[in-house]
Enzyme design. Structure first.
Site, short mmCIF file in Angstrom:
data_model
loop_
_atom_site.label_atom_id
_atom_site.label_comp_id
_atom_site.label_asym_id
_atom_site.label_seq_id
_atom_site.Cartn_x
_atom_site.Cartn_y
_atom_site.Cartn_z
N TRP A 31 13.10 18.11 2.60
CA TRP A 31 13.87 17.02 1.99
C TRP A 31 14.14 17.34 0.52
CZ3 TRP A 31 15.70 11.85 2.11
CH2 TRP A 31 15.84 11.30 3.41
N TYR A 66 6.06 13.52 3.70
CA TYR A 66 5.03 12.86 4.51
C TYR A 66 4.27 13.87 5.36
CZ TYR A 66 2.70 9.62 7.62
OH TYR A 66 1.74 8.93 8.33
N GLU A 67 4.90 14.95 5.74
CA GLU A 67 4.28 15.99 6.58
C GLU A 67 3.46 17.00 5.78
OE1 GLU A 67 7.63 15.00 7.18
OE2 GLU A 67 6.81 13.74 8.76
N CYS A 89 9.51 16.37 -3.02
CA CYS A 89 10.25 15.50 -3.95
C CYS A 89 10.63 14.23 -3.20
CB CYS A 89 11.50 16.23 -4.45
SG CYS A 89 12.53 15.21 -5.52
N VAL A 90 10.04 13.12 -3.59
CA VAL A 90 10.28 11.84 -2.93
C VAL A 90 11.04 10.95 -3.90
CG1 VAL A 90 9.24 9.86 -1.77
CG2 VAL A 90 8.12 12.12 -1.67
N THR A 95 14.62 0.85 -0.51
CA THR A 95 13.49 0.14 0.10
C THR A 95 12.17 0.70 -0.45
OG1 THR A 95 13.17 1.67 1.95
CG2 THR A 95 14.87 -0.02 2.20
N HIS A 97 10.18 2.57 1.16
CA HIS A 97 9.80 3.75 1.94
C HIS A 97 9.15 4.83 1.07
CE1 HIS A 97 10.90 7.05 4.99
NE2 HIS A 97 9.79 6.44 5.35
N ARG A 136 12.89 18.10 -13.80
CA ARG A 136 11.51 18.58 -13.61
C ARG A 136 11.42 19.75 -12.62
NH1 ARG A 136 12.01 13.63 -15.18
NH2 ARG A 136 10.34 12.53 -16.34
N1 LIG Z 1 13.21 10.10 1.62
C1 LIG Z 1 12.43 11.22 1.51
C2 LIG Z 1 11.66 11.72 2.55
N2 LIG Z 1 11.66 11.09 3.76
C3 LIG Z 1 11.16 11.72 4.98
C4 LIG Z 1 9.64 11.63 5.12
O1 LIG Z 1 8.97 12.50 4.21
C5 LIG Z 1 9.23 12.03 6.55
O2 LIG Z 1 9.68 13.34 6.81
C6 LIG Z 1 9.79 11.08 7.59
O3 LIG Z 1 9.40 9.76 7.25
C7 LIG Z 1 9.30 11.41 9.00
O4 LIG Z 1 7.90 11.42 9.04
N3 LIG Z 1 10.89 12.82 2.38
C8 LIG Z 1 10.87 13.47 1.19
O5 LIG Z 1 10.17 14.48 1.05
N4 LIG Z 1 11.62 13.00 0.15
C9 LIG Z 1 12.40 11.90 0.26
O6 LIG Z 1 13.08 11.50 -0.74
C1 LIG Z 2 11.97 8.00 0.14
C2 LIG Z 2 12.96 7.91 1.23
O1 LIG Z 2 12.69 8.08 2.43
C3 LIG Z 2 14.30 7.38 0.84
O2 LIG Z 2 15.28 8.36 1.01
C4 LIG Z 2 14.61 6.19 1.73
O3 LIG Z 2 15.69 5.56 1.14
P1 LIG Z 2 15.86 4.02 1.39
O4 LIG Z 2 14.62 3.34 0.83
O5 LIG Z 2 17.13 3.63 0.62
O6 LIG Z 2 16.01 3.81 2.88
#
Ligand SMILES: Nc1c(NC[C@H](O)[C@H](O)[C@H](O)CO)[nH]c(=O)[nH]c1=O
Ligand SMILES: CC(=O)[C@@H](O)COP(=O)(O)O
Length: 161
Positions: A31, A66-67, A89-90, A95, A97, A136
């Site tokens: 991601w 998450y993995e 990178c999240v 939301t 999430h 970063r």
């Molecule tokens: N939104 C982002 C994600 N989302 C995917 C999760 O990490 C995971 O793969 C999914 O929920 C299935 O288990 N991941 C990132 O690394 N960065 C993001 O911005």
């Molecule tokens: C961190 C994530 O999974 C992100 O891409 C989800 O975005 P959203 O909160 O707008 O559904």
């Protein structure tokens, strides 16, 4: 001190031990790969600069941050791996999430490190915006991957891991 007042690619190397025999796994989330692959490359470059042999760096990817916990465990459980660097990178979305992912991966990596008694480095950006991530990952604030790489080596130098 916030990153805005510290360059992530500036670090001290005093006290580092000989890393020529150390084997390090780098696990990278796909991601936001423009960011995470830049972080990964910075981490690997830093390892090489500081004595780790190229053949002793194992690189793998997982779908998302998450993995990273499970992906890091796959390597941390191996007797031939001395440390793991988790790269991700999240980016904050609309939301909560991102909060769930960030909390899960931070705790998960800590759990793996303590379970297998070896360094597992949290090289995960948790920015509010994509620009903050770029800043970063080789931008104006340096590269978080560099920081993750030297952190792994410093942890391997504090005792006979
Ligand atoms: N939104 C982002 C994600 N989302 C995917 C999760 O990490 C995971 O793969 C999914 O929920 C299935 O288990 N991941 C990132 O690394 N960065 C993001 O911005
Ligand atoms: C961190 C994530 O999974 C992100 O891409 C989800 O975005 P959203 O909160 O707008 O559904």
């Amino acid at each position: 001190m916030s990153t805005a007042h510290k360059n992530l690619s500036v670090y001290k190397t005093n006290g580092l031990k000989d890393m020529s025999s150390k084997r390090i796994a780098v696990v990278t989330a796909e991601w936001n790969e423009e960011v995470t692959f830049a972080l990964r490359d910075g981490a690997i470059e830093t390892l090489l600069k500081n004595g780790v042999k190229e053949e002793n760096i194992i690189s793998a990817t997982v779908p998302g941050s998450y993995e990273l916990s499970y992906g890091s465990q796959v390597f941390a459980q191996r007797d031939d791996i001395d440390a793991v660097i988790a790269i991700g990178c999240v980016i904050q979305g609309e939301t909560k999430h991102n909060d769930y992912i960030n909390n899960a991966v931070a705790q998960g990596l800590t759990d793996v490190s303590l379970k297998y008694n070896k360094p597992v480095v949290f090289g995960v950006l948790t920015p509010n915006t994509y620009q903050q991530a770029l800043d970063r990952a080789g931008g104006k604030h340096g590269n978080k991957g560099d920081e993750a790489g030297i952190t792994a080596l410093k942890m391997l130098s504090i005792s006979d891991f």
